[in-house]
Scaffold this motif. Sequence first.
Motif, PDB file in Angstrom:
ATOM      1  N   HIS A 162      25.409 -37.158 -37.697  1.00 56.05           N
ATOM      2  CA  HIS A 162      26.322 -38.299 -37.789  1.00 56.05           C
ATOM      3  C   HIS A 162      27.741 -37.812 -38.017  1.00 56.05           C
ATOM      4  O   HIS A 162      27.987 -37.029 -38.917  1.00 56.05           O
ATOM      5  N   SER A 163      28.623 -38.285 -37.177  1.00 56.76           N
ATOM      6  CA  SER A 163      30.036 -37.947 -37.363  1.00 56.76           C
ATOM      7  C   SER A 163      30.880 -38.957 -36.598  1.00 56.76           C
ATOM      8  O   SER A 163      30.372 -39.973 -36.130  1.00 56.76           O
ATOM      9  N   ASP A 164      32.156 -38.628 -36.459  1.00 59.22           N
ATOM     10  CA  ASP A 164      33.076 -39.519 -35.780  1.00 59.22           C
ATOM     11  C   ASP A 164      33.067 -39.214 -34.279  1.00 59.22           C
ATOM     12  O   ASP A 164      33.504 -38.143 -33.853  1.00 59.22           O
ATOM     13  N   THR A 165      32.577 -40.146 -33.487  1.00 60.28           N
ATOM     14  CA  THR A 165      32.375 -39.896 -32.049  1.00 60.28           C
ATOM     15  C   THR A 165      33.687 -39.557 -31.332  1.00 60.28           C
ATOM     16  O   THR A 165      33.733 -38.620 -30.543  1.00 60.28           O
ATOM     17  N   PHE A 166      34.738 -40.321 -31.624  1.00 51.27           N
ATOM     18  CA  PHE A 166      36.009 -40.095 -30.931  1.00 51.27           C
ATOM     19  C   PHE A 166      36.491 -38.660 -31.125  1.00 51.27           C
ATOM     20  O   PHE A 166      36.867 -37.976 -30.164  1.00 51.27           O
ATOM     21  N   ARG A 167      36.445 -38.175 -32.367  1.00 51.95           N
ATOM     22  CA  ARG A 167      36.964 -36.825 -32.629  1.00 51.95           C
ATOM     23  C   ARG A 167      36.033 -35.748 -32.084  1.00 51.95           C
ATOM     24  O   ARG A 167      36.486 -34.767 -31.497  1.00 51.95           O
ATOM     25  N   ILE A 168      34.721 -35.938 -32.271  1.00 53.59           N
ATOM     26  CA  ILE A 168      33.774 -34.948 -31.749  1.00 53.59           C
ATOM     27  C   ILE A 168      33.917 -34.851 -30.229  1.00 53.59           C
ATOM     28  O   ILE A 168      33.968 -33.758 -29.660  1.00 53.59           O
ATOM     29  N   ARG A 169      34.039 -36.005 -29.564  1.00 52.46           N
ATOM     30  CA  ARG A 169      34.162 -35.998 -28.113  1.00 52.46           C
ATOM     31  C   ARG A 169      35.448 -35.273 -27.684  1.00 52.46           C
ATOM     32  O   ARG A 169      35.424 -34.450 -26.770  1.00 52.46           O
ATOM     33  N   THR A 170      36.557 -35.572 -28.383  1.00 49.82           N
ATOM     34  CA  THR A 170      37.828 -34.925 -28.024  1.00 49.82           C
ATOM     35  C   THR A 170      37.734 -33.413 -28.204  1.00 49.82           C
ATOM     36  O   THR A 170      38.216 -32.646 -27.368  1.00 49.82           O
ATOM     37  N   TYR A 177      45.346 -26.946 -30.726  1.00 46.83           N
ATOM     38  CA  TYR A 177      45.957 -27.542 -31.919  1.00 46.83           C
ATOM     39  C   TYR A 177      45.236 -28.846 -32.274  1.00 46.83           C
ATOM     40  O   TYR A 177      44.929 -29.098 -33.436  1.00 46.83           O
ATOM     41  N   ILE A 178      44.925 -29.632 -31.251  1.00 43.45           N
ATOM     42  CA  ILE A 178      44.170 -30.877 -31.474  1.00 43.45           C
ATOM     43  C   ILE A 178      42.827 -30.560 -32.107  1.00 43.45           C
ATOM     44  O   ILE A 178      42.401 -31.199 -33.063  1.00 43.45           O
ATOM     45  N   ILE A 179      42.148 -29.521 -31.579  1.00 45.06           N
ATOM     46  CA  ILE A 179      40.853 -29.138 -32.120  1.00 45.06           C
ATOM     47  C   ILE A 179      40.984 -28.811 -33.610  1.00 45.06           C
ATOM     48  O   ILE A 179      40.243 -29.318 -34.442  1.00 45.06           O
ATOM     49  N   LYS A 180      41.973 -27.989 -33.930  1.00 42.61           N
ATOM     50  CA  LYS A 180      42.166 -27.597 -35.330  1.00 42.61           C
ATOM     51  C   LYS A 180      42.409 -28.814 -36.223  1.00 42.61           C
ATOM     52  O   LYS A 180      41.797 -28.967 -37.274  1.00 42.61           O
ATOM     53  N   GLU A 181      43.290 -29.693 -35.761  1.00 35.40           N
ATOM     54  CA  GLU A 181      43.634 -30.880 -36.553  1.00 35.40           C
ATOM     55  C   GLU A 181      42.417 -31.783 -36.760  1.00 35.40           C
ATOM     56  O   GLU A 181      42.180 -32.288 -37.848  1.00 35.40           O
ATOM     57  N   MET A 182      41.665 -31.986 -35.693  1.00 37.60           N
ATOM     58  CA  MET A 182      40.527 -32.902 -35.781  1.00 37.60           C
ATOM     59  C   MET A 182      39.406 -32.310 -36.624  1.00 37.60           C
ATOM     60  O   MET A 182      38.762 -33.010 -37.394  1.00 37.60           O
ATOM     61  N   VAL A 183      39.173 -31.002 -36.472  1.00 39.27           N
ATOM     62  CA  VAL A 183      38.143 -30.345 -37.280  1.00 39.27           C
ATOM     63  C   VAL A 183      38.512 -30.474 -38.757  1.00 39.27           C
ATOM     64  O   VAL A 183      37.673 -30.785 -39.601  1.00 39.27           O
ATOM     65  N   GLN A 184      39.769 -30.284 -39.059  1.00 43.62           N
ATOM     66  CA  GLN A 184      40.240 -30.441 -40.440  1.00 43.62           C
ATOM     67  C   GLN A 184      40.005 -31.854 -40.939  1.00 43.62           C
ATOM     68  O   GLN A 184      39.569 -32.065 -42.062  1.00 43.62           O
ATOM     69  N   TYR A 185      40.288 -32.810 -40.075  1.00 40.90           N
ATOM     70  CA  TYR A 185      40.120 -34.221 -40.422  1.00 40.90           C
ATOM     71  C   TYR A 185      38.665 -34.519 -40.742  1.00 40.90           C
ATOM     72  O   TYR A 185      38.352 -35.311 -41.615  1.00 40.90           O
ATOM     73  N   LEU A 186      37.767 -33.837 -40.025  1.00 43.53           N
ATOM     74  CA  LEU A 186      36.325 -34.045 -40.242  1.00 43.53           C
ATOM     75  C   LEU A 186      35.797 -33.151 -41.364  1.00 43.53           C
ATOM     76  O   LEU A 186      34.603 -33.092 -41.590  1.00 43.53           O
ATOM     77  N   LYS A 187      36.699 -32.433 -42.017  1.00 44.32           N
ATOM     78  CA  LYS A 187      36.359 -31.509 -43.103  1.00 44.32           C
ATOM     79  C   LYS A 187      35.397 -30.423 -42.621  1.00 44.32           C
ATOM     80  O   LYS A 187      34.496 -29.993 -43.338  1.00 44.32           O
ATOM     81  N   GLY A 188      35.579 -29.983 -41.403  1.00 46.57           N
ATOM     82  CA  GLY A 188      34.767 -28.924 -40.835  1.00 46.57           C
ATOM     83  C   GLY A 188      35.554 -27.620 -40.753  1.00 46.57           C
ATOM     84  O   GLY A 188      36.648 -27.512 -41.312  1.00 46.57           O
ATOM     85  N   THR A 189      34.986 -26.640 -40.056  1.00 44.05           N
ATOM     86  CA  THR A 189      35.690 -25.368 -39.878  1.00 44.05           C
ATOM     87  C   THR A 189      35.584 -24.944 -38.413  1.00 44.05           C
ATOM     88  O   THR A 189      34.664 -25.349 -37.712  1.00 44.05           O
ATOM     89  N   VAL A 190      36.544 -24.140 -37.982  1.00 45.75           N
ATOM     90  CA  VAL A 190      36.468 -23.592 -36.627  1.00 45.75           C
ATOM     91  C   VAL A 190      36.881 -22.124 -36.675  1.00 45.75           C
ATOM     92  O   VAL A 190      37.861 -21.768 -37.322  1.00 45.75           O
TER      93      VAL A 190
END
Lengths: 128, 375
Positions: free
Chosen positions: B260-268, B340-353
């Motif tokens: 379960h996560s945020d579909t919009f961000r995961i998809r992007t 940059y989008i990936i980094k920002e969104m991963v951060q938003y989801l409290k994940g890591t890349v």
Amino acid sequence: MKTHFYIIDDDELFLKLGKMYLEMGTCTSSVTLFNYATEALKAIENMEEFLDQRYVVFLDLNMPILNGFGFLEALEKKPILLQKNIQIYVLTSSINHDDIERIKQYKSVTEYLNKPMTREMVQHVCAS
Amino acid sequence: MQTLKKLFPFYLRLDKDLNIIEYGRSMGKLLHENGSFKDHFKFIRPNFGITHSFASIAEFLDQFFILELFHHPKKVRFKGQFIIHHEHEDELWFCGSPWLMSVEDLQQHDLFVTDFAQHDSAIDTLLMLNQNLLNLQDNSKMIADLKQKNERLQQVNERLDAIVYAITHDFRAPLLASIGLLQLPESMVLEELPEILHTLKRLDRTIIHLNELSKNEKIALKFSTINWEELIRESYHNYSVIYGIKIPIHLSINETTPFHSDTFRIRTIVNNLISNAIKYARPVLEETSFIKISIHTDPSSCIFTIEDNGEGIDEKNLENIFKLFYRASIKSQGNGIGLYIIKEMVQYLKGTVTVKSVKNEGTTFTLKFPNQKLE
């Protein structure tokens, strides 16, 4: 005067476009394209000099690795290169006032021009 | 009389001989017996020419008094005035309230704000003091808040600067190139039409990217179950069509629990990773190019890995690739926004890349996301 043109730009499309316009120019003797400013710097060091021929460089500003400013710094550190019959035109899409002001500090720059290249621009450079 | 009691909870009623015949309800907290006024109070002000007698006090009716309850351990002082009511001419009434300097004073005397009349200036002052105390606490919190907001604003401002620079440069470049192509002699323009179209599409992609970036800041997280298979197949299909290349994809999904996560961000994020893997494939490899995606989910997290054997990234550029508008290679058709989008969104989801890459061998991105609870 017969002119050898160098275009330095990281954007393939502007290289292609520049070549198309310059080949229509009345003074054009050759057009050489550079993706990287570093390569152009090497070419300038090695270029042959002719009394009746000159070199004109079109230089983009925003490029990875070595940008236009870095290129000018490197060039002005070697005065021997500037003694060659070479003119530098900055050709950029930047309309940033800071960029324009900064370019004024480089004595090696003949003129600051805005993209895209036009037939009038080529005529102007050929005439000067 | 009722008005007196209501207005001055600390009032005193004295008879002709200055015996205390009655006192206000709040005064009762400090004074525990009636007795003689003289045995409890002394005059602080006026301090000259006054005696403990009805006649003497009566001479000072229009004056301001300070009385001290001298038997009281805290020696409470009262400020106020004596009056003679026209219906009780043989009585002196003291109308006043305690002279207190701070909220602590009030507490020390076991008094409460309710002991005071509402109009009382003393309590107004105390309330104000109290307010100031609160304000001080508020102020320090406000300063911290402001500081935080200021830092945030600075970040946003820096990004805006970068975006304005991008608009005046990266956005203008494809437009100017198209203008340049369209100004060629007519016979040449026709030949260049596909190039113009391609260039304008590039500009459009940049705008779409910027839109995703601003959406990340604005759209709240909305958790739902992620259908990895569908999401990846769809993205892979879209980008294969856009770039006109079909690179074999190997997909391995190991889902022990739904993710379960945020579909919009995961998809992007997935779109950007797959698009990169296709865009930076090495043409020389032809059919041996590949994209490998593996997914492993458990109740607490999901690990997403995407590996390719594309052109790879120079080690010295690796630390910069997540920076806004950074382009590592000239061949890069990119605009320096995707990662940059990936980094920002991963951060938003409290994940890591994390990324591993070898030039001319390939790149592997590993992402880890927390598995969210559905409401």
